[in-house]
Scaffold this motif. Structure first.
Motif, PDB file in Angstrom:
ATOM      1  N   ASP A  81       0.873  -1.249   0.026  1.00  0.00           N
ATOM      2  CA  ASP A  81      -0.026   0.117  -0.044  1.00  0.00           C
ATOM      3  C   ASP A  81       0.776   1.240  -0.056  1.00  0.00           C
ATOM      4  OD1 ASP A  81      -2.298  -1.609   0.018  1.00  0.00           O
ATOM      5  OD2 ASP A  81      -2.274  -1.697   2.256  1.00  0.00           O
ATOM      6  N   PRO A  82       0.217   2.301  -0.416  1.00  0.00           N
ATOM      7  CA  PRO A  82       0.981   3.633  -0.369  1.00  0.00           C
ATOM      8  C   PRO A  82       1.543   4.158   0.938  1.00  0.00           C
ATOM      9  CG  PRO A  82      -0.906   3.825  -1.631  1.00  0.00           C
ATOM     10  CD  PRO A  82      -1.159   2.550  -1.304  1.00  0.00           C
ATOM     11  N   ALA A  83       2.577   4.739   1.232  1.00  0.00           N
ATOM     12  CA  ALA A  83       3.036   5.281   2.326  1.00  0.00           C
ATOM     13  C   ALA A  83       1.949   6.001   3.345  1.00  0.00           C
ATOM     14  CB  ALA A  83       4.464   5.861   2.290  1.00  0.00           C
ATOM     15  N   PRO A  84       1.717   6.228   4.453  1.00  0.00           N
ATOM     16  CA  PRO A  84       0.732   6.534   4.899  1.00  0.00           C
ATOM     17  C   PRO A  84       1.241   8.112   4.990  1.00  0.00           C
ATOM     18  CG  PRO A  84       1.943   5.375   6.642  1.00  0.00           C
ATOM     19  CD  PRO A  84       2.404   5.060   5.330  1.00  0.00           C
ATOM     20  N   VAL A  85      -0.001   8.942   4.951  1.00  0.00           N
ATOM     21  CA  VAL A  85       0.281  10.613   5.173  1.00  0.00           C
ATOM     22  C   VAL A  85      -0.461  10.885   6.057  1.00  0.00           C
ATOM     23  CG1 VAL A  85       0.125  12.621   3.959  1.00  0.00           C
ATOM     24  CG2 VAL A  85       0.529  10.631   2.469  1.00  0.00           C
ATOM     25  N   SER A  91      -3.873  11.730  15.146  1.00  0.00           N
ATOM     26  CA  SER A  91      -2.653  12.161  16.204  1.00  0.00           C
ATOM     27  C   SER A  91      -1.452  11.530  15.728  1.00  0.00           C
ATOM     28  CB  SER A  91      -3.075  11.366  17.406  1.00  0.00           C
ATOM     29  OG  SER A  91      -3.148  10.048  17.457  1.00  0.00           O
ATOM     30  N   GLU A  92      -0.252  12.052  16.477  1.00  0.00           N
ATOM     31  CA  GLU A  92       0.899  11.790  16.256  1.00  0.00           C
ATOM     32  C   GLU A  92       1.316  10.251  16.790  1.00  0.00           C
ATOM     33  OE1 GLU A  92       5.008  11.952  15.118  1.00  0.00           O
ATOM     34  OE2 GLU A  92       3.519  13.650  14.973  1.00  0.00           O
ATOM     35  N   ALA A  93       0.597   9.483  17.569  1.00  0.00           N
ATOM     36  CA  ALA A  93       0.689   8.313  18.010  1.00  0.00           C
ATOM     37  C   ALA A  93       0.316   7.382  16.913  1.00  0.00           C
ATOM     38  CB  ALA A  93       0.297   7.983  19.393  1.00  0.00           C
ATOM     39  N   ASP A  94      -0.957   7.711  16.433  1.00  0.00           N
ATOM     40  CA  ASP A  94      -1.634   6.978  15.502  1.00  0.00           C
ATOM     41  C   ASP A  94      -0.996   7.117  13.815  1.00  0.00           C
ATOM     42  OD1 ASP A  94      -3.719   6.262  17.121  1.00  0.00           O
ATOM     43  OD2 ASP A  94      -4.972   7.965  16.301  1.00  0.00           O
ATOM     44  N   PHE A  95      -0.339   8.287  13.608  1.00  0.00           N
ATOM     45  CA  PHE A  95       0.409   8.390  12.310  1.00  0.00           C
ATOM     46  C   PHE A  95       1.852   7.487  12.769  1.00  0.00           C
ATOM     47  CE2 PHE A  95       3.868  10.574  10.170  1.00  0.00           C
ATOM     48  CZ  PHE A  95       3.465  10.042   8.763  1.00  0.00           C
ATOM     49  N   ARG A  96       2.377   7.384  13.683  1.00  0.00           N
ATOM     50  CA  ARG A  96       3.559   6.860  14.190  1.00  0.00           C
ATOM     51  C   ARG A  96       3.124   5.186  13.908  1.00  0.00           C
ATOM     52  NH1 ARG A  96       4.692   8.231  18.745  1.00  0.00           N
ATOM     53  NH2 ARG A  96       5.724  10.026  18.103  1.00  0.00           N
ATOM     54  N   ALA A  97       2.048   4.839  14.387  1.00  0.00           N
ATOM     55  CA  ALA A  97       1.610   3.565  14.420  1.00  0.00           C
ATOM     56  C   ALA A  97       1.406   3.046  12.938  1.00  0.00           C
ATOM     57  CB  ALA A  97       0.463   3.129  15.199  1.00  0.00           C
ATOM     58  N   ALA A  98       0.697   4.029  12.083  1.00  0.00           N
ATOM     59  CA  ALA A  98       0.715   3.688  10.723  1.00  0.00           C
ATOM     60  C   ALA A  98       1.822   3.422   9.924  1.00  0.00           C
ATOM     61  CB  ALA A  98      -0.471   4.510  10.213  1.00  0.00           C
ATOM     62  N   SER A  99       2.892   4.391  10.392  1.00  0.00           N
ATOM     63  CA  SER A  99       4.094   4.136   9.434  1.00  0.00           C
ATOM     64  C   SER A  99       4.819   3.038   9.948  1.00  0.00           C
ATOM     65  CB  SER A  99       5.001   5.503   9.841  1.00  0.00           C
ATOM     66  OG  SER A  99       4.493   6.683   9.326  1.00  0.00           O
ATOM     67  N   LEU A 100       4.960   2.673  11.292  1.00  0.00           N
ATOM     68  CA  LEU A 100       5.519   1.319  11.587  1.00  0.00           C
ATOM     69  C   LEU A 100       5.107   0.196  10.910  1.00  0.00           C
ATOM     70  CD1 LEU A 100       6.306   2.284  15.408  1.00  0.00           C
ATOM     71  CD2 LEU A 100       7.998   2.117  13.455  1.00  0.00           C
ATOM     72  N   ASP A 105       5.302  -4.021   6.665  1.00  0.00           N
ATOM     73  CA  ASP A 105       5.020  -4.611   5.618  1.00  0.00           C
ATOM     74  C   ASP A 105       6.111  -4.629   4.383  1.00  0.00           C
ATOM     75  OD1 ASP A 105       2.535  -5.059   6.660  1.00  0.00           O
ATOM     76  OD2 ASP A 105       1.438  -3.433   5.844  1.00  0.00           O
ATOM     77  N   VAL A 106       6.616  -3.336   4.157  1.00  0.00           N
ATOM     78  CA  VAL A 106       7.554  -3.236   3.223  1.00  0.00           C
ATOM     79  C   VAL A 106       8.752  -4.209   3.689  1.00  0.00           C
ATOM     80  CG1 VAL A 106       9.572  -1.798   2.292  1.00  0.00           C
ATOM     81  CG2 VAL A 106       7.283  -0.977   2.798  1.00  0.00           C
ATOM     82  N   ALA A 107       9.134  -4.397   4.940  1.00  0.00           N
ATOM     83  CA  ALA A 107      10.265  -5.364   5.331  1.00  0.00           C
ATOM     84  C   ALA A 107      10.074  -6.799   5.025  1.00  0.00           C
ATOM     85  CB  ALA A 107      10.412  -5.236   6.721  1.00  0.00           C
ATOM     86  N   MET A 108       8.789  -7.059   4.879  1.00  0.00           N
ATOM     87  CA  MET A 108       8.228  -8.203   4.675  1.00  0.00           C
ATOM     88  C   MET A 108       8.231  -8.969   2.947  1.00  0.00           C
ATOM     89  SD  MET A 108       7.480  -9.907   7.399  1.00  0.00           S
ATOM     90  CE  MET A 108       6.979 -11.350   6.814  1.00  0.00           C
ATOM     91  N   LEU A 109       8.425  -7.782   2.100  1.00  0.00           N
ATOM     92  CA  LEU A 109       8.549  -8.089   0.864  1.00  0.00           C
ATOM     93  C   LEU A 109       9.866  -8.851   0.363  1.00  0.00           C
ATOM     94  CD1 LEU A 109       7.343  -4.789  -0.694  1.00  0.00           C
ATOM     95  CD2 LEU A 109       6.009  -6.765  -0.344  1.00  0.00           C
TER      96      LEU A 109
END
Length: 453
Positions: A81-85, A91-100, A105-109
């Protein structure tokens, strides 16, 4: 006339004996000087032979093979999926969780497919080699480098960019000729197709040699030997030396001053002096056992930490600094002490205002040489756990780390000797350079202080 002859003959005999004795003495002196000169030349020859051998083996490690690949970030392979924006109501915490989560997911490729496609694109058309053999050409951390590029810039999806990655340790051995090319396939580190493709890559410029910056910028690595470096060990050594300098130097100098200038002569001080002299001759491995028993088992300090290594090396260096400082204090003329006391100075003023300034050059040289000696110790560090594999740069003296002497010991025992033998020599060169710099600083400061005195 007869009396004159009888008197002359003994005189002539004495002269002959004296001349013969002088000739023997001159011959003995010449032989002694010759043996002394021969010993010096022999010692310098062995030192030169040692340094020449280390430099000869270590110089090739400062160059390394690099692969220049055209990497295509194929959407069919990088199906994510596209990188989260971050949105305004997030919130900052929710965005950080989505980024992680996106990064996981990228690392599993399968990033090896991206590397494989890049290598096949660089190979001659129709070159037959299977995937496993092909991937042995690039270092295993190449996929991590390509993945990090995508994580840092997701807009690369669908694009083709030039990326430089390290060739594998086995490929580097083949290119440098560290392994005999006439050996059979069963004795080679790489399969025949991989060796042939490496030769073609070297011919068309896909593989080139450059300065091995990874030695200085990377930490040790077992998964990717070609990227193994000395950064973690170097920083760990700096933390240890800082502990030694902050503890051993002031404690050692202060102890020597007290014992030499202020302590009353008694059986207790005699016992202390004898034990200090004995401690200076104790093998360093005994200090390692002491450190493991006291600092780790009793005080529960973290194992494999620079703070423990620094404390152990402090105990080992203290006797040397105390003995050298006392020797410098003993070398001061008693007339200086008597003159200071005669002018009305107290004993403390006499010591700190008149005696110590004269001995500063000798004390400084002794302390720096003691620290340089501690820098090269390996045995006590092995016993406190600093031989553990640590793939990180220690941020504090309490973090786990290794040291340059231990890193040399670990690399020397690596199973890939063709690759790590030159790296071991290169690490020895770095360690010797640090020690030479410390000795140079000691000589420079000593000369400046002597001029000022």
């Amino acid at each position: 006339m007869t009396d004159m002859l009888s008197t002359t003959q003994p005189s002539d005999e004495r002269t002959r004996l004296i001349r013969a004795s002088l000739a023997r003495r001159h011959l003995s002196e010449a032989i002694f000087r010759g043996l002394g000169l021969a010993a010096i030349i022999l010692a310098l020859g062995f030192v030169a032979l040692l340094f020449t051998d280390i430099v000869r083996k270590g110089i090739p490690a400062f160059t390394q093979s690099n692969l220049h690949l055209s990497v295509t970030f194929d959407p069919a392979v990088i199906d994510v999926d596209p990188a989260p924006v971050r949105t305004a109501d997030q919130s900052e915490a929710d965005f950080r969780a989505a980024s992680l989560k996106w990064q996981r997911d990228v690392a599993m490729l399968n990033w090896n497919k991206v590397i494989e496609a890049s290598l096949r694109a660089a190979a001659p058309a129709g070159f037959d080699i299977d995937t496993r053999q092909l991937l042995t050409i690039a270092e295993t951390d190449a996929r991590h480098r390509v993945r990090e590029l995508f994580v840092n810039d997701p807009s690369l999806l669908g694009q083709t960019v030039q990326v430089d990655v390290l060739a594998s340790a086995n490929a580097d051995n083949w290119i440098k000729g560290n392994i005999n090319r006439d050996l059979g396939d069963a004795q080679q580190q790489l399969a025949a197709p991989a060796r042939a493709l490496i030769d073609q890559f070297e011919a068309n410029g896909t593989i080139t040699s450059g300065f091995a910056w990874s030695i200085f910028t990377n930490v040790d690595s077992r998964a990717a030997p070609a990227s193994a470096g000395l950064l973690g060990a170097f920083v760990g050594t700096l933390w240890m030396m800082m502990v030694v300098i902050l503890l051993a130097v002031p404690i050692g100098v202060a102890s020597a001053i007290y014992l030499e200038e202020f302590a009353p002569k008694s059986r207790l001080t005699d016992l202390i002096e004898v034990n200090i002299n004995n401690l200076a001759a104790v093998p360093s491995i005994v200090f390692g056992l002491l450190g493991a028993a006291v600092f780790i088992n009793y005080m529960h300090l973290p194992i494999s930490a620079p703070i423990v290594g620094g404390l152990v090396l402090t105990l080992m260096t203290l006797p040397t600094i105390i003995i050298a400082t006392r020797g410098a204090l003993l070398g001061v003329s008693p007339a200086l002490r008597q003159a200071a006391l005669g002018m009305g100075a107290s004993k403390t003023q006499m010591v700190f205002h008149h005696v110590l300034p004269v001995t500063f050059p000798s004390i400084l040289t002794a302390t720096i040489l003691g620290v340089a000696h501690a820098l090269g110790e390996t045995a006590p560090l092995l016993l406190i756990g600093m031989k553990a594999f640590v793939a990180a740069v220690p941020a504090t003296p309490l973090d786990q780390a290794t040291a340059l002497p231990v890193q040399i010991y670990l690399w020397q025992g690596n199973e890939n000797r063709n690759f790590f033998e030159p790296r071991t020599a290169a690490a020895i060169m770095v360690l010797l350079l640090v020690m030479i710099m410390l000795n140079g600083v000691a000589i420079y400061l000593r000369s400046k202080l002597e001029k000022r005195a």
